[in-house]
Design a protein around this motif. Sequence first.
Motif, PDB file in Angstrom:
ATOM      1  N   THR A   1       4.898  42.144  48.296  1.00 58.60           N
ATOM      2  CA  THR A   1       5.452  42.458  46.964  1.00 58.60           C
ATOM      3  C   THR A   1       6.644  41.540  46.657  1.00 58.60           C
ATOM      4  OG1 THR A   1       6.978  44.157  47.744  1.00 58.60           O
ATOM      5  CG2 THR A   1       4.787  44.893  47.113  1.00 58.60           C
TER       6      THR A   1
ATOM      7  N   ILE B   1      -2.656  43.025  45.845  1.00 57.24           N
ATOM      8  CA  ILE B   1      -1.460  42.184  45.769  1.00 57.24           C
ATOM      9  C   ILE B   1      -1.634  40.938  46.622  1.00 57.24           C
ATOM     10  CG2 ILE B   1       0.984  42.088  46.422  1.00 57.24           C
ATOM     11  CD1 ILE B   1       1.280  44.900  45.337  1.00 57.24           C
TER      12      ILE B   1
ATOM     13  N   THR C   1       3.400  45.716  40.900  1.00 57.69           N
ATOM     14  CA  THR C   1       4.307  46.500  41.744  1.00 57.69           C
ATOM     15  C   THR C   1       4.530  47.878  41.145  1.00 57.69           C
ATOM     16  OG1 THR C   1       5.380  44.385  42.102  1.00 57.69           O
ATOM     17  CG2 THR C   1       6.407  46.277  43.106  1.00 57.69           C
TER      18      THR C   1
ATOM     19  N   TYR D   1       1.640  49.849  41.997  1.00 54.72           N
ATOM     20  CA  TYR D   1       1.604  50.024  43.452  1.00 54.72           C
ATOM     21  C   TYR D   1       2.509  51.185  43.874  1.00 54.72           C
ATOM     22  CZ  TYR D   1       2.002  48.549  48.366  1.00 54.72           C
ATOM     23  OH  TYR D   1       1.982  48.490  49.736  1.00 54.72           O
ATOM     24  N   TYR D   2       3.728  51.199  43.319  1.00 55.76           N
ATOM     25  CA  TYR D   2       4.665  52.258  43.696  1.00 55.76           C
ATOM     26  C   TYR D   2       4.647  53.428  42.716  1.00 55.76           C
ATOM     27  CZ  TYR D   2       6.776  49.360  47.300  1.00 55.76           C
ATOM     28  OH  TYR D   2       6.996  48.632  48.413  1.00 55.76           O
TER      29      TYR D   2
ATOM     30  N   PRO E   1      14.046  43.531  43.547  1.00 55.48           N
ATOM     31  CA  PRO E   1      13.071  42.476  43.839  1.00 55.48           C
ATOM     32  C   PRO E   1      13.614  41.098  43.462  1.00 55.48           C
ATOM     33  CG  PRO E   1      12.018  44.267  42.674  1.00 55.48           C
ATOM     34  CD  PRO E   1      13.481  44.563  42.663  1.00 55.48           C
TER      35      PRO E   1
END
Lengths: 368, 304
Positions: free
Chosen positions: B19, B157, B220, B223-224, B235
């Motif tokens: 990520t 990813i 992302t 993803y989260y 990030p």
Amino acid sequence: MTMRLFGLLAAASVGLSGTAFADTVKLGYQLPLTGETAQYGQDFRKAADIALAEFNKSGKPFTVEILFEDSRSDAKEGTTIARKFVDNKEIVGVLGDFTSGVSMAAAQVYKDAGMPQLSQTASHPDYTKISKYQFRNIATQAQEGPYNAKWMLSKGYKNIAIIAEQTDWGQSVGAGFTDTVKAGGGTIVFSEFFNRGLKDYRSLISKIERAKPDAIYTGFFYEDGAQFLKQVQQLGIKTPVYSTSAAYSPKLLELAGDAAEGVHLTSNFLPTDPSADVQHFVTEWKAKSDGAVPGQFPAQAYDAVRIMLAAVEKAYPNPTREKVRDALAETKDFPGVTGKTTFGPDREAQKELVKVEVKGGAFVPVAD
Amino acid sequence: MIDPYYLQQLAIGLSLGMTYALMAIGFTLIFGVLNVVNFAHGEIYTLGAFAGLVLISAAAPPAVAVIFAALAIGALAGFSLERLAFKPFRRFTDEASLKSRAMRESTLLSSLAVSIVVREGLEIGFGSQMQSIPFAYLINTPVRVGPVILVTGDFIIFGVAAAMLVGLQYLLTRTRTGLAIRAVSNNPLGAKYVGIDTDRTIIVTFVVGSMMGAAAGILTGLYYGAVFPAMGFIPGIKAFVAMVMGGLSSIPGAVICALILGIAESMATTFVSSGWSDMVAYGFLIVTLIFFPNGLFGARRERV
């Protein structure tokens, strides 16, 4: 002689008119309105607006104005705001801040200036010990920790892991809980603090699991909680998770979905409570937030503002900071949406806690 | 036999690193390769995530459409960002201004200003709380691989990051556009004198880099399952560290360093409190700056 009398009369009439028309009392509210914790501050302002509008509409001989200042949950900002409030002679009482850290930093200023401060959420045990001017409307971890510890022990969990956020408040979550667990014959097999706002808990979760706990006790707020619970589920871990009232928010269920299922926590506000006062607040709140149900924090803010307003009313006419403080200290059995509030000599609000479990996507009160 | 615990931590570290790498690729293209100081990339990432979120809640389209929407917003955002924060500083074309470091580095503040405006704007528009994403869109269904558990998003990813890396390397080394980008970064004045349209090259780089940033943001986010206005900050820092470690101008270097960073963080959690794991990134940054001022992969002079 005539001139002098006239002068005295003029002075007296100015003084009189001063009181006669000073029908607006000012309060300060410091809270995070921007930055990473802004969502909480925004909720507090919404709750305060509801409480204030009700008060000003109720035909009191005076109206109250609340000045909101954005602290960004930053201790430096918090003390700057505190100085600003203290310098404003019209302000007779202050609400806030959100976090224990910022509230305690600002409290140093209020202590020296003799300004009453009532926080809706600062639950660090040391906060009210700063001076006689600090009050709070939340159960502290010194009350909640032992309560949860006994609850978990009664379920037969002996080996308990603790994780909490790395803040003043998070530290108190661990401290209040650990002693009771040890006294009750349990063992803390794992204890660690994480940085607030961490996105990936998987390393930490794997590490917790390696310690093989019977249950995990957690000190987090809903965003961190939702991430944690989702990742616990991802890693296929079934260890029961317990938490504090800080995680009690409908947003936890919304963000974590079925990963929140089976989480146990405590609360002192249930939006499903049928009492008229609670339902009135829930209705007002829904009207202002697209039908969303309030969590515990906004409810505490709503009560805190009303407790402060009641104290101002008691101190009226000519409320001073000292009179408001004394009126706050006398608060007894204030009927709020988070239960009855009485300030003891330690200026702590003793709250009644309810045990709650997440079942079928909702917070359900449970007996044990 | 290795303890499965360490294998799991390694897998978590790799996916964490992936990520970071996703973010670092676009960041390095603009900041490192084009050599333009840009601190607004984190907000491009956030904008990409919000664009996807708005589309999901408005129309509930297939996931691929969401990614394309994020790419389109990223391209638009990159173009606007360049226009607002960078182009005004290129209006002086005399030699002294073109060579001036101050002129070049003043975009540090202008890009930072844009990033603050975007972040606060999103906060006003959406509120600063985490937005919830319908669970059907999330890419975190667990997948068991031997003794470790990964999620579907890890593979997606990985695929996207690999495609971005290969595509960019091809663009930079095999095409005339890539050649122009490298020329502009190497010597803007020289590039201008040999007839390269420097304005166009810079805009193209911003558009491509920002599309990648926006794609990283939405991926992302899915993803989260966490989209919020301040999501680009951490990030952004990790991508910055990966870029500096990788030698500023090397995209493969940044990707490798992002992976090292992720693995080091997850492994460090085993030995120190997770509260200290951010220290790993900053520690790496300091060590790199002291001992490898050119970065781990930046020894060559050519800026690719």
